[in-house]
Structures are given as structure tokens and as C-alpha cells.
Motif scaffolding. Structure first.
Motif, PDB file in Angstrom:
ATOM      1  N   ARG A  79       0.975  -1.253  -0.061  1.00  0.00           N
ATOM      2  CA  ARG A  79       0.062   0.033  -0.118  1.00  0.00           C
ATOM      3  C   ARG A  79       0.933   1.112  -0.171  1.00  0.00           C
ATOM      4  O   ARG A  79       1.803   1.332   0.763  1.00  0.00           O
ATOM      5  CB  ARG A  79      -0.954   0.056   0.997  1.00  0.00           C
ATOM      6  N   LEU A  80       0.659   2.154  -1.083  1.00  0.00           N
ATOM      7  CA  LEU A  80       1.243   3.414  -1.138  1.00  0.00           C
ATOM      8  C   LEU A  80       0.566   4.513  -0.933  1.00  0.00           C
ATOM      9  O   LEU A  80      -0.566   4.266  -1.345  1.00  0.00           O
ATOM     10  CB  LEU A  80       2.306   3.426  -2.319  1.00  0.00           C
ATOM     11  N   LEU A  81       0.966   5.553  -0.527  1.00  0.00           N
ATOM     12  CA  LEU A  81       0.119   6.777  -0.722  1.00  0.00           C
ATOM     13  C   LEU A  81       0.231   7.571  -2.063  1.00  0.00           C
ATOM     14  O   LEU A  81       1.458   7.533  -3.024  1.00  0.00           O
ATOM     15  CB  LEU A  81       0.660   8.034   0.111  1.00  0.00           C
ATOM     16  N   ARG A  82      -0.959   7.790  -2.876  1.00  0.00           N
ATOM     17  CA  ARG A  82      -0.827   8.496  -4.084  1.00  0.00           C
ATOM     18  C   ARG A  82       0.053   9.706  -3.883  1.00  0.00           C
ATOM     19  O   ARG A  82       0.166  10.654  -3.135  1.00  0.00           O
ATOM     20  CB  ARG A  82      -2.277   8.741  -4.482  1.00  0.00           C
ATOM     21  N   ASN A  83       0.653   9.933  -5.096  1.00  0.00           N
ATOM     22  CA  ASN A  83       1.761  11.051  -5.109  1.00  0.00           C
ATOM     23  C   ASN A  83       0.886  12.176  -5.078  1.00  0.00           C
ATOM     24  O   ASN A  83       1.729  13.127  -4.219  1.00  0.00           O
ATOM     25  CB  ASN A  83       2.566  10.882  -6.626  1.00  0.00           C
ATOM     26  N   ASP A  84       0.072  12.549  -5.484  1.00  0.00           N
ATOM     27  CA  ASP A  84      -0.721  13.945  -5.373  1.00  0.00           C
ATOM     28  C   ASP A  84      -0.912  14.225  -4.104  1.00  0.00           C
ATOM     29  O   ASP A  84      -0.962  15.436  -3.679  1.00  0.00           O
ATOM     30  CB  ASP A  84      -1.922  14.133  -6.528  1.00  0.00           C
ATOM     31  N   ASN A  85      -1.448  13.214  -3.281  1.00  0.00           N
ATOM     32  CA  ASN A  85      -1.590  13.443  -1.875  1.00  0.00           C
ATOM     33  C   ASN A  85      -0.583  14.095  -0.973  1.00  0.00           C
ATOM     34  O   ASN A  85      -0.540  15.096  -0.179  1.00  0.00           O
ATOM     35  CB  ASN A  85      -1.920  12.270  -1.206  1.00  0.00           C
ATOM     36  N   GLY A  86       0.743  13.302  -1.237  1.00  0.00           N
ATOM     37  CA  GLY A  86       1.936  14.009  -0.617  1.00  0.00           C
ATOM     38  C   GLY A  86       2.447  15.288  -1.161  1.00  0.00           C
ATOM     39  O   GLY A  86       2.610  16.324  -0.212  1.00  0.00           O
ATOM     40  N   HIS A  87       2.136  15.423  -2.481  1.00  0.00           N
ATOM     41  CA  HIS A  87       2.325  16.830  -2.958  1.00  0.00           C
ATOM     42  C   HIS A  87       1.373  17.996  -2.261  1.00  0.00           C
ATOM     43  O   HIS A  87       1.999  19.220  -1.833  1.00  0.00           O
ATOM     44  CB  HIS A  87       2.243  16.929  -4.509  1.00  0.00           C
ATOM     45  N   ARG A  88       0.327  17.761  -2.250  1.00  0.00           N
ATOM     46  CA  ARG A  88      -0.971  18.602  -1.620  1.00  0.00           C
ATOM     47  C   ARG A  88      -0.528  18.684  -0.258  1.00  0.00           C
ATOM     48  O   ARG A  88      -0.482  19.966   0.192  1.00  0.00           O
ATOM     49  CB  ARG A  88      -2.191  17.971  -1.962  1.00  0.00           C
ATOM     50  N   PHE A  89      -0.286  17.980   0.443  1.00  0.00           N
ATOM     51  CA  PHE A  89      -0.006  18.231   2.066  1.00  0.00           C
ATOM     52  C   PHE A  89       1.238  19.016   2.063  1.00  0.00           C
ATOM     53  O   PHE A  89       1.405  19.809   2.969  1.00  0.00           O
ATOM     54  CB  PHE A  89       0.198  16.700   2.862  1.00  0.00           C
TER      55      PHE A  89
END
Length: 354
Positions: A289-299
């Protein structure tokens, strides 16, 4: 189905309204309208109780604003006294009606949520070869008021409670969804159909689950889909026969049209469960399970804004810490140790000297 009755005396009781107030103020004590209500708590609650008992209660106007989280969303915030009423009615109907929902409906339910849904998907993915992902086009703005009220009336027989729920539904801001025609509609009948419930209401979260409750049971008990889960309007079906999954899709589309809902044309896909699949903010394989890339960028952008406003004395730590802790909790359910270390090591929270 046995309908709920004799709700009104308990719903309008002082104890229930006081409990509703305490729930409504959680995390919001610093807001001015909450502080004003709290400073005059007894007369405010007594006035609300009298309005409900006399049939004079009328919801106030919503405050609307737009948030940008992958895509723009219009959020509608009810006045605080209305939010107290929302909690009061949900204290009475949520638990008994929630028991009738299927096990695999995960949004805004005690003991459920995103992480439970993702765990369930991963368990299913280890058993089945394919996954069909569907979602409904503009779900909240297209919920039909008449169909929703009928669904409530099939479950609740207390007329005063139904009248209150109807008031809450009717107070919804005008729908922002584009005009749509369904089978049997003419121009005038379609325009007469009120639709749309506000994103942000406690009651709206419940209504969104209730509106598709009959559909959920139909999928499980009539279509007999072996593996199905839903989170608001995100639907996931799994199986070992790709053609059968497409047949399910066609039948689901027909059922939802009868509920005046449309599947999103560009968001109906079948994937192999052995592949990485986007599921509720994560990229998931059968075992990882990975975090979606755009989620990390937004945070990361949000975190830098928090740090900047903290440095400028525009925010205090309690103003943004809950948001930060929420993201850490979400990210912690995926392989993100390196990502979290990188994000937080690059942002410094320090007050600028004045």
C-alpha cells in the motif's frame, strides 16, 4: 421493515439537545458563532426546543465556500444552531438505521471509514483476479429530494421527525449540477424536481448512505456480487470473470437511472488486482500500500502554508495541528516512513521576531 416511531419526545428533550450541542461544538469552540451560542447556552437551547415543539423551527441560510482538494468542491456550512438540530435528530435515527446498512458500506460510519474499506479491498484482492471501479457523477448535487424523502418515510413513521428531516432537506442550497433529463421526464417535470444536498452537513453524510442503501442490498442480494464495497459514491466490485463484471456494470447503470443518478462515463474501469490500483487515496496491490503521489504534494504545500502563517503570527499551533495529525494518521496506513521524514524535515515552524 419495521419503521422507527415515537422519536419526537426524546429528540426534543433537554438532555438530547444538550448532548447535540456538545457534539456540534467539538473542535469548534474558538469560532465566534459557537462562542456566542455557548455564552447564552440555556436560553439558546430553550428557544430551540420551543421552536421545535411548536412547529416554528426554520433552518437558517448556509455559508458557502470552495475548497480545492484535487478538484474544486463547494462546501455549505449551516449556522451553528442548525448543526445542533442536525446532531439532535441524528442522535435518534443514526444507530437504529445504520444497523440495516450492509457491512461493506464504509463512509461516515462508526467502526468503518477509509482505512477499513482499504483493508477490505486488499483482502478481496487476494481472492479475485479483477476489480471494477465505478462512481456516480456529481453524487451530492444530484440526490433527488423526493426519492430521499420516500426512503426516509419507508424507515421512519414518526411524523414530526419526518417533517424535521424534510425541512433540513428543503433548506439545501440550490444544486450546482447541470440540468439533466431522465426517462419519462418532460421539461417542466424535470425542473420541478428539487435535488442536491450540501457537502459538509452531518445529515448529508447520513443521507448519502441512506439514498443508496436499497441499491447496496440489491447488489448483494439480487445481483449476488461476490465482493462489493462502497464509500459514498465510490463503488468497487471484484470477481474472476471480467465479462461478468461488465454485465454488472450495465445492470447497475440501469438501476441508478431509476434513482435519477448517472454513472461517471470516464470513471468505469476494470483492472487486474495484481496491478497497482487507486483506492480511496492509496495505490494498492494485493500485499502493498502506497500513498498516491498527489496526496503527498498537496500536503507538502499545505504544510508550508501553515509554517508561513505560523511565522507571521496568523496561526497558532492548535489551529493547524489537528489537520497535520489527521494527515499523519492517513499516511501511516501506507509505506510512507521516508516520505514523512522528508516532508517534515524540510519545513520549520518558527515565529518571526516582531
Amino acid at each position: 421493515m419495521k419503521r422507527l416511531g415515537a422519536l419526537w419526545p426524546a429528540l426534543t428533550s433537554w438532555d438530547n439537545l444538550l448532548l447535540a450541542y456538545r457534539k456540534a461544538r467539538l473542535g469548534k469552540r474558538r469560532r465566534s458563532e459557537v462562542a456566542r451560542f455557548s455564552c447564552h447556552l440555556e436560553p439558546e437551547l430553550l428557544a430551540l426546543q420551543r421552536e421545535l415543539l411548536d412547529g416554528d423551527y426554520q433552518p437558517g441560510a448556509y455559508r458557502q465556500f470552495t475548497i480545492y482538494d484535487r478538484k474544486p468542491r463547494v462546501i455549505s456550512a449551516a449556522p451553528f444552531r442548525d448543526r445542533v438540530v442536525h446532531h439532535a435528530v441524528m442522535n435518534m435515527i443514526d444507530a437504529p438505521l445504520d444497523k440495516r446498512f450492509i457491512e461493506d458500506s464504509y463512509a461516515c460510519r462508526k467502526g468503518k471509514g477509509v482505512h477499513a474499506a482499504v483493508n477490505r479491498y486488499q483482502a478481496y484482492a487476494q481472492k479475485y483476479a479483477y476489480v471494477l471501479k465505478l462512481d456516480i457523477r456529481q453524487y451530492f448535487p444530484t440526490i433527488d429530494h423526493g426519492i430521499l424523502k420516500n426512503a426516509l418515510a419507508r424507515r421512519i413513521k414518526d411524523l414530526n421527525t419526518l417533517k424535521l428531516l424534510s425541512l433540513i432537506i428543503d433548506a439545501s442550497p440550490e444544486s450546482i449540477a447541470p440540468f439533466d433529463l431522465f426517462s419519462g421526464d418532460d421539461l417542466f417535470s424535470a425542473l420541478a424536481q428539487r435535488r442536491g444536498i450540501p457537502i459538509g452537513n452531518l445529515t448529508s453524510q447520513f443521507f448519502a448512505n441512506l439514498y443508496l442503501d436499497d441499491f447496496d442490498h440489491w447488489v448483494k442480494e439480487t445481483l449476488r456480487v461476490p465482493a462489493y464495497l462502497r464509500y459514498v459514491d465510490d463503488m468497487i466490485l471484484l470477481g474472476n470473470d471480467k465479462n461478468r463484471l461488465w454485465e454488472y456494470c450495465d445492470k447497475i447503470e440501469g438501476y441508478l437511472l431509476g434513482q435519477r443518478l448517472r454513472l461517471h462515463e470516464r470513471k468505469r474501469h476494470i483492472f487486474r488486482t495484481s496491478e497497482w490500483v487507486d483506492v480511496l487515496g492509496y495505490r494498492i496491490s494485493r500485499t502493498r500500500r502506497l500513498l498516491r503521489n498527489d496526496n503527498g504534494h498537496r500536503f507538502h504545500r499545505k504544510l508550508r502554508r501553515f509554517a508561513q502563517r505560523y511565522a507571521e503570527h496568523q496561526l497558532n499551533w492548535p489551529d493547524f495541528n489537528p489537520s497535520v495529525q489527521s494527515w499523519i494518521g492517513h499516511a501511516g496506513h501506507a509505506e510512507t516512513e521516508g516520505l514523512r521524514e522528508k516532508l517534515f524535515s524540510g519545513v520549520i515552524f518558527q515565529r518571526a521576531q516582531t
